[in-house]
Design a protein around this motif. Structure first.
Motif, PDB file in Angstrom:
ATOM      1  N   VAL A 272      -2.504  -2.186  10.897  1.00  0.00           N
ATOM      2  CA  VAL A 272      -2.380  -1.748   9.494  1.00  0.00           C
ATOM      3  C   VAL A 272      -3.719  -1.261   8.935  1.00  0.00           C
ATOM      4  O   VAL A 272      -3.797  -0.217   8.290  1.00  0.00           O
ATOM      5  CB  VAL A 272      -1.813  -2.898   8.619  1.00  0.00           C
TER       6      VAL A 272
ATOM      7  N   ASP B 227      -4.024   2.542   6.853  1.00  0.00           N
ATOM      8  CA  ASP B 227      -3.615   2.473   5.442  1.00  0.00           C
ATOM      9  C   ASP B 227      -4.603   3.117   4.473  1.00  0.00           C
ATOM     10  O   ASP B 227      -4.541   2.878   3.276  1.00  0.00           O
ATOM     11  CB  ASP B 227      -3.326   1.028   5.022  1.00  0.00           C
ATOM     12  N   THR B 228      -5.528   3.923   4.991  1.00  0.00           N
ATOM     13  CA  THR B 228      -6.394   4.688   4.083  1.00  0.00           C
ATOM     14  C   THR B 228      -5.781   6.073   3.867  1.00  0.00           C
ATOM     15  O   THR B 228      -4.975   6.540   4.682  1.00  0.00           O
ATOM     16  CB  THR B 228      -7.807   4.847   4.667  1.00  0.00           C
TER      17      THR B 228
ATOM     18  N   ILE C 130       3.794  -0.815   4.571  1.00  0.00           N
ATOM     19  CA  ILE C 130       3.254  -0.097   5.735  1.00  0.00           C
ATOM     20  C   ILE C 130       4.104  -0.390   6.983  1.00  0.00           C
ATOM     21  O   ILE C 130       4.451   0.528   7.753  1.00  0.00           O
ATOM     22  CB  ILE C 130       1.784  -0.513   5.988  1.00  0.00           C
TER      23      ILE C 130
ATOM     24  N   GLN D 131       6.138   1.993   9.468  1.00  0.00           N
ATOM     25  CA  GLN D 131       5.880   2.041  10.914  1.00  0.00           C
ATOM     26  C   GLN D 131       7.173   1.840  11.712  1.00  0.00           C
ATOM     27  O   GLN D 131       7.389   2.493  12.739  1.00  0.00           O
ATOM     28  CB  GLN D 131       4.843   0.975  11.293  1.00  0.00           C
TER      29      GLN D 131
ATOM     30  N   HIS E  64       1.656   4.403   0.143  1.00  0.00           N
ATOM     31  CA  HIS E  64       1.274   3.507   1.234  1.00  0.00           C
ATOM     32  C   HIS E  64      -0.232   3.340   1.396  1.00  0.00           C
ATOM     33  O   HIS E  64      -0.658   2.561   2.255  1.00  0.00           O
ATOM     34  CB  HIS E  64       1.887   4.009   2.551  1.00  0.00           C
ATOM     35  N   GLU E  65      -1.029   4.056   0.629  1.00  0.00           N
ATOM     36  CA  GLU E  65      -2.482   3.902   0.812  1.00  0.00           C
ATOM     37  C   GLU E  65      -2.943   2.552   0.256  1.00  0.00           C
ATOM     38  O   GLU E  65      -2.340   1.988  -0.650  1.00  0.00           O
ATOM     39  CB  GLU E  65      -3.235   5.052   0.111  1.00  0.00           C
ATOM     40  N   ARG E  66      -4.004   2.060   0.854  1.00  0.00           N
ATOM     41  CA  ARG E  66      -4.563   0.781   0.434  1.00  0.00           C
ATOM     42  C   ARG E  66      -5.176   0.928  -0.957  1.00  0.00           C
ATOM     43  O   ARG E  66      -5.895   1.884  -1.224  1.00  0.00           O
ATOM     44  CB  ARG E  66      -5.639   0.352   1.432  1.00  0.00           C
TER      45      ARG E  66
ATOM     46  N   LEU F  70      -3.639   8.420   6.654  1.00  0.00           N
ATOM     47  CA  LEU F  70      -2.250   8.802   6.389  1.00  0.00           C
ATOM     48  C   LEU F  70      -2.085  10.322   6.392  1.00  0.00           C
ATOM     49  O   LEU F  70      -1.114  10.860   6.927  1.00  0.00           O
ATOM     50  CB  LEU F  70      -1.795   8.204   5.046  1.00  0.00           C
TER      51      LEU F  70
ATOM     52  N   HIS G  68       1.840  -4.879   0.205  1.00  0.00           N
ATOM     53  CA  HIS G  68       1.260  -3.677   0.815  1.00  0.00           C
ATOM     54  C   HIS G  68       1.573  -3.636   2.316  1.00  0.00           C
ATOM     55  O   HIS G  68       1.992  -2.595   2.851  1.00  0.00           O
ATOM     56  CB  HIS G  68      -0.254  -3.666   0.568  1.00  0.00           C
ATOM     57  N   TYR G  69       1.400  -4.767   2.992  1.00  0.00           N
ATOM     58  CA  TYR G  69       1.680  -4.829   4.440  1.00  0.00           C
ATOM     59  C   TYR G  69       3.154  -4.580   4.721  1.00  0.00           C
ATOM     60  O   TYR G  69       3.504  -3.917   5.712  1.00  0.00           O
ATOM     61  CB  TYR G  69       1.238  -6.185   5.001  1.00  0.00           C
TER      62      TYR G  69
END
Length: 1340
Positions: free
Chosen positions: A249, A253-254, A227, A231, A304-306, A258, A223-224
């Protein structure tokens, strides 16, 4: 369905199929028939296996049709049929024919459909794939364009490794979530649920290339990386996104963040961002994007959302179902699922992604199956209470229910603070007050609610006025006005002072009045969700509305504990033995866990008392060369140790043919060493118990496999001695590996008790046996093997042994009180007994070259006085060696006393019964038995105690749910990260009925009825198939042995008198009796799917009464049927006809075939009920169970014209229909008879009816001449009949099967008996009963 039942596929479609006749209509017809076979749950691929030549071409045609792009060529319904057929193919990969075609579609060339930038990115991630890709490109360039196009098209069918990347590259999920269908509340509900499942599995926590499960940290890293790559792209190329690029991050990442950053951007900018991430093709300069802004934004945000982790979602999930799930037809469909259509349910098939996936699917299905049962209970109980709308707008209850009560008061009394890092309370408790103004036994049931029992709190707001009738055919919620359902767990009932009454040995206090208050635990997760909804959305407080509390039967109410166990397993690091891991997931070599491939195979095994003689041993290993280490036949007596050739290393190549021959010869040589069990003492009870069963060579192979490390699968057809094999394996492991502990698991208490009773008959010290659960009460023995029973045994045995120490002390003349405790007894043994024994040995042992004196052995023996109560003389005085062995046996007897006392010493130090029982479980017991349900319920407690075991033996393994088979593997903590499990023995029969799943959708669609045993067989795990039965007559065995590999009969089936003697009063040992309509009616259905057949029910009871009047014991007869409705009807008729008549009585059991699995009786009367459709007997597994329950006689009542045309039942019904279809009786022949069954029985299918009857009649006449006493038996039977007629008012019996409804036309038992001497044909028009038959309406 009619075409499929008529074998349209087998007899016409596939038989005549060839590429020349292949047309659209032909293909669609075959697909429809195969789909129908899957819907009916009958074998679908057998026909294709018999004629496989054209299948590859046919499969190619199906693929082309499924990918046809021409509009209108295939309608939507036809495309659905094709897709369903392909789905069935992918779910049948265990079939070689199917697998060979499907495997061609699973390959790297699927990635030709990827956009170039994405392809390059994926190859960069997995460098080793680039070499393969370059090779594919070379081959591809050589192919002509048409073939290339076809190749790519073929590769579009899915498998995860390659297809998941293509799915992601196509952005199918994003398009689906933006479609209008998702937003339609009713039409799109199922689609949304299926979409959520697809999203879940596309992002599943697994590395698609390696197949390794990903940890929480690895998922966070992925996930990181996503993101930060976004970026970096934003920082380098998009100045308007600098704020986004420079944020941490967690801040961006919500979904909300975004959307805030990317929402203001133009469509072209969003497209460029996506193309930098290789999500879309590069946008040419000066061109506008063709994609909608909504799609582009959703593409970037959703990627890309958490995401909340799967395990976190699971931990936040309430375990009790609510009204939203209970009545959601897409998730919990109605019982009568037709097999058509799609459902939002997980499936269990052959393979699973990871252990987490395996547990999660089982968790969801087990939860939903429990939910379905809960729905049935709620609907039954609440509708019985008849909630109506009162005149004042409240609720009034017009009825009552045993399992439900109106709530007088409900109060939440405690909401505990959350744990750190959690947002739900640790505990929520409430008080529920009810008024128990009911009968005493129902009041006792409510007051008997125990800790951890689950109840349900229900809110109803009826809209129907007082007196409205409830219609079960209409939707339940609308009629009742049900609003909320919440689960709770009982903590206990409160006493007068408001304190919880704890469960324990103390008597419960007597409470005054009828008001009772229970303290309950609510689900903290559910409470938090409800409160959040109330606060944020202004919804009403659910917990102020409850007006009904419902309880459930304890046996059906363990779902929460099992779900908690599965959830706990998912929260821990599940350590399965390395040799089992891949097999459980369905990968790798299915035979890799067989003992022959295990690296730690044991060369020499002591078979103890398995063999009865050396001849028995030699016959048990056909094709092997047996070498005995001693030549003297007198010494070649059991027990035997056998050394097997063990191959070291895997697959060594041999250099020459001679070496290969030598190796083969060596591989088939067994070295047998007879050995003598050391003398255990002079008392008769010191002699070891011995096995008396002469095992067959396949049973010996099963025992050998069970003693070796690894996975052993034993397929045991009915009557082949599965339990005896299991018991012998347990005994041999116990003696070979005394330090190891064995866990026994079965499906039912009955099977566990049978197993335990046989274990007790073998040479196993009972102090090492322990039985957990509530079934130990049913053990037919005076000994109690439960935990507290064993504690009492240890305490009592300790006292007995200390008395023996006292006697020994007295006999040796030692002063003091050595028998005070186990500790003092230990010192006494060390300083007094051992010193005397060592002194004795020094006196009598061989002194140099001098010959030992036999008399010295007896003369110097120090324990003569102690053994004075043993059979005398102790010493024989024949040889020195014999007498020394006796002396050493006596010392072993004494030493064992002190060894046991040392083991029992802990019971002196531990004061409470609970602590003592825990010690026994963890340290003392070597063989621990429990049901699979108990294992699932108590896993947490067992692991917490530090419970350990080395071996698992599972009986009835094919009847245990997949998850309940898996949980017993994990009842212990791993040692240094590894499981200590060494052996897993599974014994079952997948040709009999599977685990019971009440909901048809879970059974058919999700395949939840598939046991782990059956899955292993489908995958190809090697099995040992037992091949000789000793339960039933050979003729009865023929009705079901066609289903098994080479199932034969043990010799005693031909030799014992009970098998060679005919069934008294009946000409045949089995018969199919045709039953036509009775009074114009065949099957009836008073309630939906509650099938009955009055004609068959009357006929079955009449035959039962006739057999009892001839002298058959009623408990040797069982009446079975295939439907619950018929079971109840037969019980009603028995109650009216003969239940209270002492001359007849009641049969051993009247039950369904499914319930009778695992049981047997001498005579079985079977009613098949159906007259319009075959129904669920079409499942061959049910037929096998039905045919295999009888030992000596089987009489089946059915509509012959219906069942004989069923293709799946043909092997059994061809034999049944070869005999006359009217019942043939000999009323003058009482039970027991001396008439013999003909030894030379022709194969039934070859015997003409007239011939068979005539030959048996001739034999009967001959035997009657030889036995004059049988010639005049009519008076005896008449007398019996007259007693019967005087016991009840004589009326004419209506015709049971309806050929003539005139009572006068039907002969009674006495009429038949008095007028006929010899075989009698009882057609469907006749009745063998003289009891009163009420009108059919009464019986119904």
């Amino acid at each position: 369905m009619l075409l499929e039942f008529s074998q349209y596929l087998e007899n016409y479609l596939w038989m005549n199929y060839s590429p020349e006749v292949s047309s659209k209509a032909y293909l669609m017809s075959i697909c429809c028939m195969v789909n129908e076979k899957f819907r009916e749950n009958v074998p679908a691929w057998e026909t294709f296996k018999k004629k496989p030549d054209h299948f590859p071409f046919f499969f190619k045609c199906i693929l082309k049709a499924a990918l046809a792009e021409t509009d209108g060529e295939f309608s939507l319904h036809e495309q659905t049929v094709l897709l369903l057929f392909l789905d069935h193919c992918f779910n049948s990969l265990e079939v070689d024919l199917i697998r060979s075609q499907v495997q061609q579609l699973i390959s790297l060339p699927m990635w030709m459909g990827l956009q170039p930038a994405r392809l390059e990115l994926e190859l960069k991630k997995t460098p080793k794939l680039r070499k393969f890709w370059n090779l594919i490109k070379k081959n591809d360039e050589k192919m002509d364009p048409e073939a290339r196009e076809q190749y790519v098209a073929k590769a579009l069918l899915p498998t995860r490794r390659w297809f998941n990347t293509i799915l992601d590259d196509s952005h199918l999920l994003v398009h689906c979530y933006l479609s209008n269908l998702v937003h339609r509340e009713e039409d799109g509900h199922l689609f949304s649920q299926l979409l959520d499942m697809l999203k879940f599995y596309t992002g599943f926590e697994i590395n698609d290339q390696t197949g390794n499960a990903l940890t929480e940290n690895e998922m966070t890293t992925i996930h990181y990386d996503r993101i930060t790559s976004l970026q970096r792209a934003a920082f380098a190329h998009f100045p308007e996104l600098y704020d986004f690029a420079l944020s941490n991050v967690a801040e961006v990442d919500t979904r909300e963040s975004l959307v805030k950053f990317f929402g203001p951007l133009s469509s072209n900018t969003l497209h460029q961002v996506a193309s930098y991430l290789c999500l879309l093709p590069i946008l040419p300069k000066n061109e506008d994007t063709t994609f909608d802004k909504e799609f582009l934004l959703e593409l970037l945000v959703s990627r890309h959302e958490r995401r909340i982790s799967q395990i976190q979602q699971l931990n936040q999930m309430p375990l009790y179902p609510t009204e939203k799930i209970i009545w959601d037809e897409n998730i919990v469909p109605t019982e009568y699922y037709s097999g058509e259509g799609c459902l939002a349910l997980p499936k269990l098939n052959l393979q699973f992604l990871t252990l987490h996936d395996y547990l999660l699917r089982n968790f969801n299905l087990f939860r939903l199956e429990s939910t379905y049962e809960i729905r049935q209970d709620i609907e039954d109980s609440v509708s019985r209470m008849k909630p109506w709308l009162s005149e004042y707008g409240g609720v009034v209850f017009g009825g009552w229910a045993r399992m439900a009560q109106p709530i007088v008061a409900f109060t939440v009394v405690e909401v505990a603070k959350p744990n750190i890092g959690e947002n739900w309370p640790t505990r929520v408790r409430a008080d529920v007050t009810i008024n128990l103004n009911v009968r005493d036994h129902i009041k006792d049931e409510w007051e008997g609610l125990r800790k951890h029992d689950v109840c349900f709190l229900v809110t109803v707001r009826p809209t129907k006025p007082y007196g409205t009738k409830f219609d079960r055919r209409r939707p339940f919620i609308e009629q009742i006005g049900l609003v909320y359902v919440r689960g709770c767990e009982i903590q206990g009932m409160l006493d007068d002072k408001g304190r919880v009454i704890e469960d324990g040995p103390e008597p419960r206090p007597n409470l005054r009045g009828e008001s009772r208050t229970f303290r309950v635990f609510l689900d903290p997760n559910q409470y938090q969700q409800d409160m959040t909804n109330t606060i944020q959305n202004g919804a009403e407080d659910v917990y102020e509305t409850f007006n009904i509390i419902m309880r459930r039967k304890p046996k059906e109410n363990n779902f929460k504990a099992v779900l908690e166990t599965i959830r706990n397993l998912m929260n821990t690091d599940c350590v399965v033995p390395d040799w089992l891991h891949d097999i459980i997931l369905g990968y790798g070599d299915p035979s890799s866990a067989h003992y022959s491939k295990m690296p730690n195979q044991i060369a020499t095994l002591d078979f103890n008392d398995t063999f009865l003689s050396i001849e028995h041993l030699k016959t048990s290993f056909p094709g092997h060369n047996v070498k005995v280490t001693v030549d003297d036949p007198a010494l070649q007596i059991p027990p035997f140790r056998i050394t097997f050739p063990v191959r070291s290393g895997k697959g060594k190549k041999r250099k020459d043919v001679d070496g290969e021959d030598e190796d083969t010869e060596e591989a088939k040589t067994l070295i047998v060493e007879p050995h003598v069990i050391p003398n255990r003492g002079p008392y008769p009870y010191n002699q070891p118990k011995r096995n008396t069963i002469q095992f067959t060579h396949t049973q010996i192979e099963a025992i050998r496999a069970g003693m070796q490390p690894g996975l052993t699968m034993v397929v045991g057809p009915p009557g082949t001695g599965k339990t005896d094999v299991a018991v012998q394996i347990i005994s041999n492991i116990y003696h070979n590996f005394p330090e190891q502990r064995t866990l026994i698991v079965t499906h039912s208490n009955q099977a566990l008790n049978q197993l335990f009773e046989k274990i007790m008959a073998l040479d196993i010290d009972e102090r090492h046996l322990l039985r957990l659960g509530h079934g130990e009460e049913e053990l037919e023995t005076e000994k109690d093997f439960s935990r507290y029973g064993r504690v009492n045994y240890v305490l009592a045995r300790r006292i007995e042994l200390l008395e023996e120490v006292k006697r020994l002390q007295k006999s040796l003349g030692v002063p003091g009180d050595a028998s005070y405790t186990c500790e003092t007894a230990g010192y006494f043994f060390l300083y007094q007994v051992m010193s005397r024994w060592e002194e004795y040995i020094s006196k009598v042992k061989n002194k140099g070259n001098m010959l030992p004196d036999v008399t010295e052995v007896s003369t110097f023996f120090p324990f003569h006085e102690y053994f004075a109560n043993a059979p005398q003389p102790i010493f024989k005085g024949r040889t020195y060696e014999e007498d020394m062995e006796i002396a050493e046996g006596c010392f072993r007897h004494i030493k064992k006393i002190f060894t046991q006392l040392e083991e029992f010493r802990a019971s002196e130090l531990l004061r409470s019964g609970l602590d003592r029982s825990k010690y026994l479980l963890v340290k003392e017991a070597k063989i621990i038995a429990m049901t699979c349900t108990h294992a699932a319920l108590k896993r947490h407690d067992l692991v917490k105690l530090g419970f350990k075991y080395d071996n698992i033996l599972m009986e009835e393994a094919a009847q245990i749910l997949e998850i309940e088979t898996f949980i017993p593997l994990l009842l212990q903590n791993p040692q240094d990260g590894f499981s200590r499990l060494k052996r897993w023995i599974m014994i079952g029969d997948h040709h009999q009925l599977p685990p019971v799943i009440k909901n048809m959708a879970f059974q058919k669609y999700s395949n939840m009825e598939q046991s782990l045993f059956t899955r292993f067989v489908r995958v190809g795990v090697p099995t040992v198939d037992l091949d000789a039965q000793g339960r039933a007559r050979a003729s009865l065995c023929n009705l079901y042995n066609w289903r098994y590999k080479n199932l034969g009969n043990l010799p005693h089936v031909q030799l014992l008198p009970e098998f060679s003697t005919a069934n008294a009063g009946l000409l045949y040992d089995f018969q199919l009796i045709n039953v036509e309509d009775f009074q114009g009616v065949g099957e009836s259905e008073p309630n939906p799917y509650f099938y009955q057949n009055l004609g068959e029910a009357e006929y079955v009871v009449a035959l039962f009464m006739y057999m009892c009047l001839l002298g058959y014991p009623a408990d040797k007869i069982s009446i079975l049927t295939t439907y619950n409705g018929q079971k109840h009807l037969i019980r009603d008729i028995i109650n009216r006809r003969c239940g209270s008549n002492p001359l007849i009585g009641r049969p051993n059991k009247v039950t369904t075939v499914d319930r009778f699995q695992g049981q047997q009786n001498d005579y079985i009367l079977l009613s098949l009920v159906r007259t319009r459709a075959v129904g669920h007997l079409r499942d061959v597994r049910r037929l096998v169970v039905a045919m295999s329950r009888a030992r000596l006689g089987l009489y089946i009542f059915a509509r012959v014209s219906l069942f004989q045309n069923c293709f799946e039942l043909t092997p059994a019904f061809s034999q049944l229909t070869a005999r006359p279809l009217h019942l043939h009786i000999i009323p003058t022949e009482p039970f027991p008879t001396s008439r013999k069954v003909r030894l030379s029985i022709l194969p039934p299918a070859m015997v003409e009816e007239g011939e068979e009857v005539q030959s048996q009649e001739t034999e009967l006449e001959t035997e009657e001449e030889a036995n004059p006493a049988q010639a005049d038996l009519s008076s005896l039977t008449d007398a019996t009949s007259s007693q019967e007629s005087s016991a009840s008012q004589t009326e004419s019996t209506p015709n049971q099967t309806g050929a003539s409804s005139s009572p006068e036309a039907i002969p009674t038992t006495s009429d038949i008996t008095a007028t006929v001497a010899g075989p009698v044909t009882v057609p469907a028009e006749a009745n063998a009963s003289q009891a009163v038959t009420p009108a059919p309406e009464e019986t119904k």
